[in-house]
Design a protein around this motif. Sequence first.
Motif, PDB file in Angstrom:
ATOM      1  N   MET A   1       0.838  -1.176   0.000  1.00  7.79           N
ATOM      2  CA  MET A   1       0.000   0.000   0.000  1.00  7.79           C
ATOM      3  C   MET A   1       0.879   1.233   0.000  1.00  7.79           C
ATOM      4  N   LYS A   2       0.279   2.316  -0.440  1.00 12.47           N
ATOM      5  CA  LYS A   2       0.980   3.590  -0.461  1.00 12.47           C
ATOM      6  C   LYS A   2       0.236   4.552   0.442  1.00 12.47           C
ATOM      7  N   ALA A   3       0.991   5.316   1.223  1.00 15.58           N
ATOM      8  CA  ALA A   3       0.423   6.362   2.068  1.00 15.58           C
ATOM      9  C   ALA A   3       1.043   7.688   1.651  1.00 15.58           C
ATOM     10  N   LEU A   4       0.180   8.677   1.458  1.00 13.08           N
ATOM     11  CA  LEU A   4       0.644  10.030   1.183  1.00 13.08           C
ATOM     12  C   LEU A   4       0.335  10.872   2.407  1.00 13.08           C
ATOM     13  N   VAL A   5       1.345  11.600   2.875  1.00 19.65           N
ATOM     14  CA  VAL A   5       1.187  12.474   4.032  1.00 19.65           C
ATOM     15  C   VAL A   5       1.428  13.901   3.558  1.00 19.65           C
ATOM     16  N   PHE A   6       0.420  14.756   3.739  1.00 15.27           N
ATOM     17  CA  PHE A   6       0.521  16.157   3.369  1.00 15.27           C
ATOM     18  C   PHE A   6       0.704  16.954   4.655  1.00 15.27           C
ATOM     19  N   VAL A   7       1.817  17.662   4.764  1.00 16.36           N
ATOM     20  CA  VAL A   7       2.144  18.408   5.971  1.00 16.36           C
ATOM     21  C   VAL A   7       2.217  19.891   5.624  1.00 16.36           C
ATOM     22  N   GLY A   8       1.568  20.705   6.429  1.00  8.99           N
ATOM     23  CA  GLY A   8       1.613  22.148   6.223  1.00  8.99           C
ATOM     24  C   GLY A   8       1.501  22.871   7.547  1.00  8.99           C
ATOM     25  N   LEU A   9       1.768  24.157   7.515  1.00 11.59           N
ATOM     26  CA  LEU A   9       1.696  24.948   8.730  1.00 11.59           C
ATOM     27  C   LEU A   9       0.249  25.140   9.166  1.00 11.59           C
ATOM     28  N   LYS A  10       0.043  25.185  10.466  1.00  8.22           N
ATOM     29  CA  LYS A  10      -1.287  25.442  11.003  1.00  8.22           C
ATOM     30  C   LYS A  10      -1.671  26.892  10.717  1.00  8.22           C
ATOM     31  N   PRO A  11      -2.978  27.175  10.649  1.00  5.96           N
ATOM     32  CA  PRO A  11      -3.413  28.560  10.452  1.00  5.96           C
ATOM     33  C   PRO A  11      -2.840  29.467  11.537  1.00  5.96           C
ATOM     34  N   GLY A  12      -2.402  30.633  11.132  1.00  4.05           N
ATOM     35  CA  GLY A  12      -1.852  31.599  12.077  1.00  4.05           C
ATOM     36  C   GLY A  12      -0.346  31.525  12.240  1.00  4.05           C
ATOM     37  N   VAL A  13       0.282  30.458  11.754  1.00  4.72           N
ATOM     38  CA  VAL A  13       1.739  30.335  11.834  1.00  4.72           C
ATOM     39  C   VAL A  13       2.333  31.032  10.614  1.00  4.72           C
ATOM     40  N   LEU A  14       3.315  31.916  10.852  1.00  5.47           N
ATOM     41  CA  LEU A  14       3.933  32.643   9.751  1.00  5.47           C
ATOM     42  C   LEU A  14       4.612  31.686   8.780  1.00  5.47           C
ATOM     43  N   ASP A  15       4.463  31.976   7.488  1.00  2.25           N
ATOM     44  CA  ASP A  15       5.031  31.144   6.427  1.00  2.25           C
ATOM     45  C   ASP A  15       5.900  32.013   5.517  1.00  2.25           C
ATOM     46  N   PRO A  16       7.138  32.308   5.929  1.00  4.98           N
ATOM     47  CA  PRO A  16       7.989  33.182   5.115  1.00  4.98           C
ATOM     48  C   PRO A  16       8.298  32.600   3.734  1.00  4.98           C
ATOM     49  N   GLN A  17       8.414  31.283   3.614  1.00 11.40           N
ATOM     50  CA  GLN A  17       8.658  30.681   2.302  1.00 11.40           C
ATOM     51  C   GLN A  17       7.458  30.877   1.388  1.00 11.40           C
ATOM     52  N   GLY A  18       6.271  30.691   1.922  1.00  9.33           N
ATOM     53  CA  GLY A  18       5.061  30.897   1.145  1.00  9.33           C
ATOM     54  C   GLY A  18       4.941  32.344   0.678  1.00  9.33           C
ATOM     55  N   ARG A  19       5.261  33.286   1.570  1.00 14.93           N
ATOM     56  CA  ARG A  19       5.205  34.702   1.183  1.00 14.93           C
ATOM     57  C   ARG A  19       6.215  35.019   0.096  1.00 14.93           C
ATOM     58  N   ALA A  20       7.415  34.433   0.197  1.00 16.41           N
ATOM     59  CA  ALA A  20       8.445  34.664  -0.827  1.00 16.41           C
ATOM     60  C   ALA A  20       7.997  34.096  -2.176  1.00 16.41           C
ATOM     61  N   ILE A  21       7.343  32.941  -2.164  1.00 14.09           N
ATOM     62  CA  ILE A  21       6.839  32.346  -3.405  1.00 14.09           C
ATOM     63  C   ILE A  21       5.795  33.259  -4.028  1.00 14.09           C
ATOM     64  N   ALA A  22       4.836  33.719  -3.230  1.00 12.01           N
ATOM     65  CA  ALA A  22       3.779  34.591  -3.750  1.00 12.01           C
ATOM     66  C   ALA A  22       4.376  35.885  -4.311  1.00 12.01           C
ATOM     67  N   ARG A  23       5.302  36.465  -3.600  1.00 13.19           N
ATOM     68  CA  ARG A  23       5.939  37.716  -4.049  1.00 13.19           C
ATOM     69  C   ARG A  23       6.693  37.492  -5.352  1.00 13.19           C
ATOM     70  N   SER A  24       7.417  36.392  -5.445  1.00 10.19           N
ATOM     71  CA  SER A  24       8.171  36.092  -6.667  1.00 10.19           C
ATOM     72  C   SER A  24       7.249  35.855  -7.852  1.00 10.19           C
ATOM     73  N   LEU A  25       6.150  35.158  -7.628  1.00  8.96           N
ATOM     74  CA  LEU A  25       5.184  34.944  -8.702  1.00  8.96           C
ATOM     75  C   LEU A  25       4.593  36.271  -9.172  1.00  8.96           C
ATOM     76  N   ASN A  26       4.304  37.167  -8.222  1.00  8.67           N
ATOM     77  CA  ASN A  26       3.812  38.495  -8.598  1.00  8.67           C
ATOM     78  C   ASN A  26       4.850  39.241  -9.424  1.00  8.67           C
ATOM     79  N   ASP A  27       6.112  39.152  -9.022  1.00 13.35           N
ATOM     80  CA  ASP A  27       7.195  39.812  -9.752  1.00 13.35           C
ATOM     81  C   ASP A  27       7.329  39.266 -11.172  1.00 13.35           C
ATOM     82  N   LEU A  28       6.962  38.002 -11.374  1.00  7.04           N
ATOM     83  CA  LEU A  28       7.035  37.376 -12.696  1.00  7.04           C
ATOM     84  C   LEU A  28       5.781  37.638 -13.537  1.00  7.04           C
ATOM     85  N   GLY A  29       4.875  38.439 -13.004  1.00  6.24           N
ATOM     86  CA  GLY A  29       3.694  38.807 -13.766  1.00  6.24           C
ATOM     87  C   GLY A  29       2.445  38.014 -13.435  1.00  6.24           C
ATOM     88  N   PHE A  30       2.509  37.155 -12.455  1.00  7.93           N
ATOM     89  CA  PHE A  30       1.332  36.379 -12.045  1.00  7.93           C
ATOM     90  C   PHE A  30       0.611  37.134 -10.929  1.00  7.93           C
TER      91      PHE A  30
END
Length: 80
Positions: A1-30
């Motif tokens: 069998m295969k198990a997939l585990v999706f792990v992410g930050l809980k709501p309210g926890v700062l996500d600097p990597q996520g913010r950097a991704i969003a900012r970079s995508l905006n800079d690229l025209g998205f």
Amino acid sequence: MKALVFVGLKPGVLDPQGRAIARSLNDLGFDEVTNAFQGKVIELDIEANDPEVVKGRVTEMCEKLLANTVIESYRIEIQA
């Protein structure tokens, strides 16, 4: 069998990597991207036949090692 585990930050926890991704995508025209969240996916191959047993074991793995349950949440998918 295969198990997939999706792990992410809980709501309210700062996500600097996520913010950097969003900012970079905006800079690229998205400009439609308003937020991004960084997480991880862990794929496990498990020798077992009962999905409920596998889910229980993977939950134990998450609680002990795969997720930092203080700041992260996780979701498990079992595939036959």
